[in-house]
Design a protein around this motif. Structure first.
Motif, short mmCIF file in Angstrom:
data_model
loop_
_atom_site.label_atom_id
_atom_site.label_comp_id
_atom_site.label_asym_id
_atom_site.label_seq_id
_atom_site.Cartn_x
_atom_site.Cartn_y
_atom_site.Cartn_z
N ILE A 79 0.84 -1.19 0.00
CA ILE A 79 0.00 0.00 0.00
C ILE A 79 0.88 1.24 0.00
O ILE A 79 1.78 1.38 0.83
N LEU A 80 0.65 2.12 -0.96
CA LEU A 80 1.38 3.37 -1.05
C LEU A 80 0.67 4.45 -0.26
O LEU A 80 -0.56 4.58 -0.33
N GLY A 81 1.43 5.21 0.51
CA GLY A 81 0.89 6.35 1.24
C GLY A 81 1.48 7.63 0.65
O GLY A 81 2.67 7.70 0.36
N TYR A 82 0.63 8.65 0.46
CA TYR A 82 1.09 9.90 -0.13
C TYR A 82 0.57 11.11 0.66
O TYR A 82 -0.53 11.08 1.23
N GLY A 83 1.37 12.17 0.66
CA GLY A 83 0.92 13.46 1.18
C GLY A 83 0.69 13.49 2.67
O GLY A 83 0.05 14.41 3.18
N PHE A 84 1.22 12.53 3.41
CA PHE A 84 1.01 12.47 4.86
C PHE A 84 1.92 13.47 5.58
O PHE A 84 2.86 14.04 5.00
N ASP A 85 1.65 13.65 6.86
CA ASP A 85 2.45 14.52 7.71
C ASP A 85 3.73 13.79 8.09
O ASP A 85 3.70 12.80 8.82
N LEU A 86 4.86 14.27 7.61
CA LEU A 86 6.14 13.62 7.89
C LEU A 86 6.51 13.66 9.37
O LEU A 86 7.38 12.90 9.82
N HIS A 87 5.86 14.53 10.12
CA HIS A 87 6.16 14.66 11.55
C HIS A 87 5.17 13.93 12.44
O HIS A 87 5.22 14.05 13.66
N SER A 88 4.28 13.16 11.84
CA SER A 88 3.28 12.42 12.61
C SER A 88 3.92 11.42 13.57
O SER A 88 4.60 10.48 13.14
N GLY A 107 2.39 9.29 15.45
CA GLY A 107 1.72 8.00 15.32
C GLY A 107 2.30 7.18 14.18
O GLY A 107 2.54 5.97 14.33
N LEU A 108 2.55 7.82 13.05
CA LEU A 108 3.13 7.12 11.91
C LEU A 108 4.55 6.65 12.23
O LEU A 108 4.94 5.52 11.89
N LYS A 109 5.33 7.50 12.89
CA LYS A 109 6.70 7.13 13.24
C LYS A 109 6.73 5.92 14.17
O LYS A 109 7.55 5.01 14.01
N GLU A 110 5.83 5.89 15.15
CA GLU A 110 5.76 4.75 16.06
C GLU A 110 5.36 3.48 15.32
O GLU A 110 5.89 2.39 15.58
N PHE A 111 4.44 3.61 14.39
CA PHE A 111 4.00 2.47 13.59
C PHE A 111 5.16 1.92 12.77
O PHE A 111 5.36 0.70 12.68
N LEU A 112 5.97 2.81 12.20
CA LEU A 112 7.09 2.38 11.36
C LEU A 112 8.21 1.74 12.19
O LEU A 112 8.90 0.84 11.71
N SER A 172 -2.79 -5.97 8.61
CA SER A 172 -3.78 -6.10 7.54
C SER A 172 -3.80 -4.84 6.70
O SER A 172 -3.39 -3.76 7.15
N PRO A 173 -4.29 -4.92 5.46
CA PRO A 173 -4.43 -3.71 4.65
C PRO A 173 -5.26 -2.63 5.33
O PRO A 173 -4.93 -1.45 5.25
N ARG A 174 -6.31 -3.04 6.03
CA ARG A 174 -7.15 -2.05 6.71
C ARG A 174 -6.35 -1.28 7.77
O ARG A 174 -6.48 -0.06 7.89
N GLU A 175 -5.52 -2.00 8.52
CA GLU A 175 -4.70 -1.34 9.56
C GLU A 175 -3.73 -0.35 8.94
O GLU A 175 -3.53 0.75 9.47
N VAL A 176 -3.13 -0.72 7.82
CA VAL A 176 -2.19 0.18 7.15
C VAL A 176 -2.90 1.42 6.63
O VAL A 176 -2.42 2.55 6.79
N LYS A 206 -4.60 8.43 9.50
CA LYS A 206 -4.37 9.14 10.77
C LYS A 206 -3.25 10.16 10.64
O LYS A 206 -3.22 11.14 11.38
N ALA A 207 -2.35 9.92 9.69
CA ALA A 207 -1.25 10.87 9.44
C ALA A 207 -1.63 11.87 8.35
O ALA A 207 -0.76 12.55 7.80
N ASN A 208 -2.92 11.98 8.05
CA ASN A 208 -3.45 12.91 7.05
C ASN A 208 -2.93 12.62 5.63
O ASN A 208 -2.78 13.53 4.82
N GLY A 209 -2.68 11.33 5.36
CA GLY A 209 -2.24 10.96 4.03
C GLY A 209 -3.31 10.25 3.24
O GLY A 209 -4.42 10.01 3.73
#
Length: 278
Positions: free
Chosen positions: A80-89, A91-96, A175-179, A185-188
């Motif tokens: 799954i490709l994510g685009y235009g998200f907040d690089l400073h999120s 939540g996203l950083k913790e997920f990664l 799962s794809p839904r979780e991703v 959530k990161a506005n992407g």
């Protein structure tokens, strides 16, 4: 004008499994006549440094923050490709960070299976060889070639590392839904990557029922006839039709940067977030 604007929205650097440094990739984009670029490294956004944005601005390349995240549905891999998200999120950083942990566990499982076949590669060797933050099967394959266990990376994948091969290990269990939820959530915006290679029937219907924002219709060197069904589907469902080369540099030497691209309207749709956000 849009007719002169081309953006490659699928590319990889040494931060995951590509061959080029992010700054070099920006320069290659300029040489290729591109005006926009998204670096979509696997499960990491480490390429997006202040220096990268400064170099892109200097060269007149518009950057769209991107990522390619691994997921799994019914024991099959879905990217799954994510685009235009907040690089400073945060939540996203913790997920990664958790994604990187799971990648390490998968790599160790592959190394253990290889050891059973007298192909000995230690985790220390792998880390020393692959200085990138996101280590995966291509780096294991490189070491297999370097140590003389196989002649080519293609052999490494064909006989040992591809899905279904003797030393393959399933990895990411999100799962794809979780991703999709993490990207949102990161506005992407969440885009289904290279759907051309996915299983059809009930598998695809289940996948397309999820809240995707777009689908990668234009991909790499695929012929136009293979793109048309996905463009039709995107139009029917109101998905953004994206596209890119899936460039990896010398690791995919026959796939040049910019061989698949989108125009400025699509680029702008993907980068739009809340008013006032960078």
């Amino acid at each position: 004008m849009q007719t002169h604007f081309r953006a490659d929205l699928h590319s990889h650097t040494i931060c995951s499994d590509g061959a080029d440094h992010p700054l070099e990739l920006i320069r290659l984009a300029k040489e290729a006549g591109l005006q926009g670029l998204s670096i979509t490294d696997h499960d990491t956004i480490d390429a997006y440094t202040p220096e990268l944005f400064a170099t892109a601005e200097e060269l007149g390349i518009r950057l769209l923050p991107g990522i390619e995240i691994s997921s799994e549905q019914d024991d099959s891999s879905v990217h799954i490709l994510g685009y235009g998200f907040d690089l400073h999120s945060l939540g996203l950083k913790e997920f990664l960070v958790e994604m990187q942990k799971r990648r390490r566990e998968r790599n160790l499982a592959i190394l253990q299976k290889l050891a059973l076949r007298k192909i000995i590669i230690s985790e220390e060797e792998l880390n020393a060889h692959a200085t990138q933050r996101t280590i995966g099967r291509p780096h294991i394959a490189e070491l297999m070639v370097k140590k003389g266990y196989v002649q080519t990376m293609r052999d490494a994948f064909s006989y040992y590392l591809r899905e279904g091969a003797s030393c393959y290990a399933p990895g990411i269990k999100y799962s794809p839904r979780e991703v999709i939820e993490e990207i949102h959530k990161a506005n992407g915006k969440a885009v289904l990557a290279h759907p051309h290679f996915l299983k059809k029937g009930s598998f695809l219907r289940k996948l397309l029922s999820l809240p995707f924002d777009g689908i990668e219709c234009y991909y790499s060197l695929l012929v136009k006839a293979l793109e048309i069904p996905w463009l039709k589907l995107a139009q029917e469902r109101g998905f953004i039709a994206t596209g890119g080369s899936d460039y990896h540099g010398q690791f995919k030497p026959n796939v040049p940067l910019g061989c698949s691209w989108v125009g400025e309207h699509t680029f702008d749709l993907l980068i739009q977030r809340k008013e006032g956000e960078r």
